[in-house]
Design an enzyme around this catalytic site. Structure first.
Site, mmCIF file in Angstrom:
data_model
loop_
_atom_site.group_PDB
_atom_site.id
_atom_site.type_symbol
_atom_site.label_atom_id
_atom_site.label_comp_id
_atom_site.label_asym_id
_atom_site.label_seq_id
_atom_site.Cartn_x
_atom_site.Cartn_y
_atom_site.Cartn_z
ATOM 1 N N GLU A 1 40.761 53.996 39.546
ATOM 2 C CA GLU A 1 42.202 53.755 39.713
ATOM 3 C C GLU A 1 42.998 55.014 39.346
ATOM 4 O O GLU A 1 44.091 55.238 39.842
ATOM 5 C CB GLU A 1 42.662 52.546 38.873
ATOM 6 C CG GLU A 1 43.923 51.903 39.460
ATOM 7 C CD GLU A 1 44.340 50.589 38.811
ATOM 8 O OE1 GLU A 1 43.945 50.304 37.673
ATOM 9 O OE2 GLU A 1 45.104 49.849 39.457
ATOM 10 N N LYS B 1 49.121 44.458 47.787
ATOM 11 C CA LYS B 1 50.085 43.443 47.324
ATOM 12 C C LYS B 1 51.100 43.155 48.423
ATOM 13 O O LYS B 1 51.414 42.008 48.708
ATOM 14 C CB LYS B 1 50.828 43.938 46.076
ATOM 15 C CG LYS B 1 49.980 43.973 44.833
ATOM 16 C CD LYS B 1 50.847 44.299 43.628
ATOM 17 C CE LYS B 1 50.019 44.613 42.412
ATOM 18 N NZ LYS B 1 50.781 45.238 41.341
ATOM 19 N N HIS C 1 15.514 47.575 39.968
ATOM 20 C CA HIS C 1 14.706 46.844 40.951
ATOM 21 C C HIS C 1 15.569 46.411 42.127
ATOM 22 O O HIS C 1 15.206 45.503 42.866
ATOM 23 C CB HIS C 1 14.057 45.633 40.291
ATOM 24 C CG HIS C 1 13.031 46.028 39.283
ATOM 25 N ND1 HIS C 1 11.684 45.927 39.490
ATOM 26 C CD2 HIS C 1 13.180 46.596 38.052
ATOM 27 C CE1 HIS C 1 11.036 46.382 38.434
ATOM 28 N NE2 HIS C 1 11.925 46.799 37.544
HETATM 29 O O1 PA5 Z 1 46.027 49.977 35.182
HETATM 30 C C1 PA5 Z 1 46.952 49.368 35.667
HETATM 31 O O2 PA5 Z 1 48.141 49.734 35.543
HETATM 32 C C2 PA5 Z 1 46.717 48.092 36.450
HETATM 33 O O3 PA5 Z 1 45.379 47.809 36.569
HETATM 34 C C3 PA5 Z 1 47.440 46.920 35.785
HETATM 35 O O4 PA5 Z 1 46.957 46.761 34.491
HETATM 36 C C4 PA5 Z 1 47.248 45.615 36.575
HETATM 37 O O5 PA5 Z 1 47.688 45.790 37.874
HETATM 38 C C5 PA5 Z 1 47.990 44.463 35.909
HETATM 39 O O6 PA5 Z 1 49.350 44.754 35.805
HETATM 40 P P1 PA5 Z 1 50.334 43.918 34.891
HETATM 41 O O7 PA5 Z 1 49.936 44.089 33.480
HETATM 42 O O8 PA5 Z 1 51.682 44.481 35.181
HETATM 43 O O9 PA5 Z 1 50.235 42.472 35.329
#
Ligand code: PA5
Length: 503
Positions: free
Chosen positions: A335, A472, A356
Site C-alpha cells: 500500500e 471504492k 509444498h
Molecule cells: O493504511 C491505510 O490508511 C488504510 O489501510 C486504512 O487503514 C483503511 O482503509 C481503513 O481506513 P479507516 O480507518 O479510515 O476506516
C-alpha cells in the site's frame, strides 16, 4: 473409548504466559539481560551475489548508502513528499516516546473493566484499522484462543474481528459465536466513513441495542479522529467512550496508537512492553553507521532487489503466529510502495506448508522473486519426536541425535534459505528471538522505518493510498450511493462498449 491424553507433555507455555499477563505479571523487559536476549537481527548473507540473473552486488548496496542515509535524515526532519492532505505523516516515529504512562494506564483500565463485563469482544475495522491488531493478537496468543477456558485465556473475553470483509457467511458465522454472550465492541475507523466497517457497525449496534438496551452504549468503544467524521459525531451524540487516531499517523502505521492498543489490552497483551519494543528499535534506527542499522539495511536490500528485477517478496515464517505478521507486512509495503508502477508484491507464507505448494515456483519459476524470512528462534513449547519399533519412515536418527520438532522447524528456514539462494532467489532473515510484545514492537518499527525510506528511494509518497479510492468509487457507483451518479453513468456506458465474455 477413552479420551485423547497429552502424556508426558509439559503445560502449554503460551497459555502460561497468557495467564501471567492476565494476573498483571509483566515480563521484566527493562533489564539488560532481557534486551540482550530479545534483540531482533537481520541476516542478509543470502541477499548478495545469488547465482543467475537479477543478482545483487555489494557495490550496488554500497552505492545506495548515501541515498538511504539522506532519506532517513529527511524523514526525521519531515522533509519531502510525506504529507497527506497537508498533514505531515510522520507521527508514527514519535508514538514510542509520546505515549504517556497515564494514557496507557487509561487504556488498560478501560480494557480491564470491559473485559470483566463481557464474554466476547469484537474489533471492527479494515486495513490499518484491523491488520496490526489481528497480527499481534495471533502472534502472541494461543492458536485456538477462543476455544480455551476463560481462565486459560488469563481472564480475557473471546476475541473476534468483523468489518474486514463483506462476506455475509463469515459475518453470520461470527454472530453465531456471539449468541447468548455478553458482547463488547470497538469500532475503529480513522475516516469514520469506511463502508465495510460502517456496515458491520450498523448491524452490531442494532443487535447490541436490541440485546442490551441503553446499556449497549457502555459496551461500545469508538476509535476515530479526535474531531471530525461520522463516527465522531455519533460517538459524541451517544456518549460512547472514545479513543483517538492521531491525524499524523496513517492507518497502516497505527498499530502503536489507540487503534492497536485498545484491542491488544483486551487480550491482556502487555502494551507497555509493546511500546518498549518500538522504543528500542527507534533508538537502534537512529544509528548512523548503515551496517549497524537493520531498518536501513532492510530498505536498501529490498530496493536493490527491486532494481534487479525482483517484483515479488515472499515473506515466509516458520511460526504460525508470525504468519499473521507477514500479513500485516502484506499491507504495509504494497500500500505504501505500489504507486506509479513501482513496488513489490508481498506474498505472506507459512513454511513448511507453502514449501509444498508454491515452493516449486520459488525454487524454479520466473526469477522475479526475493524472500524474507521471519524466523522464530525459540518457540514457546518444545515437542519431542518419539522412537518407533520399526523405523519405517527412517526418522529414528532424529531421536538418536536428540532433535525435536523445534530443531526441525529451524531447518524449515535454513534449508529453504540456502536452496532458494542457490536457485537465484536473494533472501534475508529477520531473526525474532521469542514470541513477545517487545519483539513485535521492534519488528513493526523496523518495518515502518524501512518502508518510509523506501518511499524516498522510489521517489513517491509512501503515506497516501490514492489507488484504494478507485475501487471504492466503483463500488459506490454500483450500489447507487448518492453523489456517485456520474461515476455510475460513466461505468454503464463504458461497460456497454465492452464485449462480455462469459463461458
Ligand atoms: O493504511 C491505510 O490508511 C488504510 O489501510 C486504512 O487503514 C483503511 O482503509 C481503513 O481506513 P479507516 O480507518 O479510515 O476506516
Amino acid at each position: 473409548m477413552s479420551g485423547f491424553e497429552l502424556g508426558g507433555l509439559n503445560k502449554n507455555s503460551t497459555i502460561a504466559a497468557q495467564r501471567r499477563r492476565g494476573e498483571g505479571k509483566q515480563n521484566r523487559f527493562d533489564t539488560p539481560e532481557f534486551r540482550e536476549a530479545n534483540r531482533i537481527t537481520l541476516d542478509v548473507t543470502y541477499m548478495l551475489e545469488a547465482p543467475g540473473a537479477g543478482s545483487i552486488a555489494m557495490e550496488k548496496i554500497e552505492s545506495l548508502i548515501p541515498e538511504v542515509l539522506k532519506a532517513r535524515e529527511m524523514l526525521r526532519r519531515g522533509e519531502g513528499d510525506i504529507y497527506d492532505r497537508g498533514v505531515l505523516m510522520t507521527g508514527w516515529q514519535n508514538l514510542p516516546v509520546d505515549l504517556t504512562k497515564e494514557h496507557l494506564e487509561n487504556i488498560q483500565s478501560v480494557a480491564q473493566a470491559l473485559s470483566t463485563e463481557v464474554d466476547a469482544f469484537v474489533s471492527l475495522g479494515i486495513g490499518g484499522s484491523y491488520l496490526g491488531i489481528d497480527a499481534t493478537f495471533r502472534a502472541l496468543t494461543h492458536t485456538y484462543f477462543n476455544q480455551l477456558t476463560r481462565a486459560e485465556r488469563g481472564g480475557s473475553p473471546e476475541i473476534y474481528f468483523l468489518g474486514q470483509n463483506m462476506d455475509p457467511d463469515y459475518f453470520r458465522d461470527t454472530l453465531d459465536m456471539l449468541r447468548g454472550k455478553r458482547v463488547g465492541i470497538n469500532v475503529i475507523s480513522k475516516s469514520g466513513t469506511t463502508t465495510e466497517t460502517a456496515i458491520a457497525f450498523r448491524i452490531m449496534r442494532k443487535m447490541m441495542e436490541e440485546s442490551f438496551g441503553a446499556h449497549a452504549d457502555q459496551l461500545i468503544l469508538v476509535t476515530t479522529d479526535k474531531e471530525k467524521g461520522a463516527l465522531r459525531t455519533l460517538a459524541d451524540e451517544k456518549g460512547y467512550r472514545t479513543f483517538e487516531v492521531p491525524d499524523d499517523v496513517g492507518g497502516r502505521f497505527s498499530v502503536l496508537s489507540d487503534v492497536g492498543l485498545v484491542g491488544l489490552a483486551m487480550a491482556h497483551i502487555d502494551i507497555t512492553e509493546f511500546v518498549a519494543g518500538f522504543h528500542a528499535m527507534r533508538e537502534i534506527s537512529s544509528e548512523n553507521d548503515f551496517w549497524k542499522n537493520p531498518a536501513l539495511v532492510h530498505a536498501a536490500m529490498r530496493h536493490a532487489a527491486w532494481c534487479a528485477g525482483k517484483k515479488i517478496e515472499v515473506v515466509a515464517s516458520n511460526s504460525t503466529g508470525l504468519y499473521w505478521v507477514a500479513r500485516w507486512m502484506e499491507q504495509l509495503f504494497p500500500e505504501s510502495e505500489g504507486h506509479e508502477g513501482h513496488g513489490m508484491w508481498v506474498s505472506p507464507s507459512l513454511y513448511s506448508e507453502k514449501l509444498h505448494a508454491n515452493g516449486q515456483m520459488v525454487q524454479q519459476g520466473e526469477r522475479n522473486i526475493m524472500e524474507t524470512f521471519l524466523a522464530l528462534r525459540e518457540h514457546d513449547n518444545r515437542v519431542s519426536i518419539p522412537r518407533t519399533d520399526n523405523n519405517l519412515d527412517g526418522l529414528d536418527f532424529l531421536v538418536k541425535r536428540e532433535m525435536d520438532m523445534n530443531h526441525v522447524n529451524q531447518m524449515v528456514v535454513e534449508g529453504p534459505a540456502y536452496a532458494h539462494y542457490q536457485g537465484g532467489v536473494p533472501n534475508m532473515t529477520i531473526e525474532i528471538p521469542q514470541r513477545n510484545a517487545f519483539n513485535l514492537g521492534q519488528l513493526y518499527y523496523m518495518m515502518e522505518e524501512s518502508v518510509s525510506v523506501s518511499g524516498y528511494l522510489l521517489g513517491h509518497n509512501p503515506f497516501v493510498q490514492p489507488g484504494v479510492e478507485a475501487y471504492k468509487r466503483a463500488m459506490f457507483a454500483l450500489v447507487g450511493k448518492p453523489g456517485f451518479e456520474q461515476e455510475a453513468q460513466q461505468m454503464e456506458s463504458q461497460l456497454k462498449t465492452m464485449k462480455r465474455i462469459r463461458v
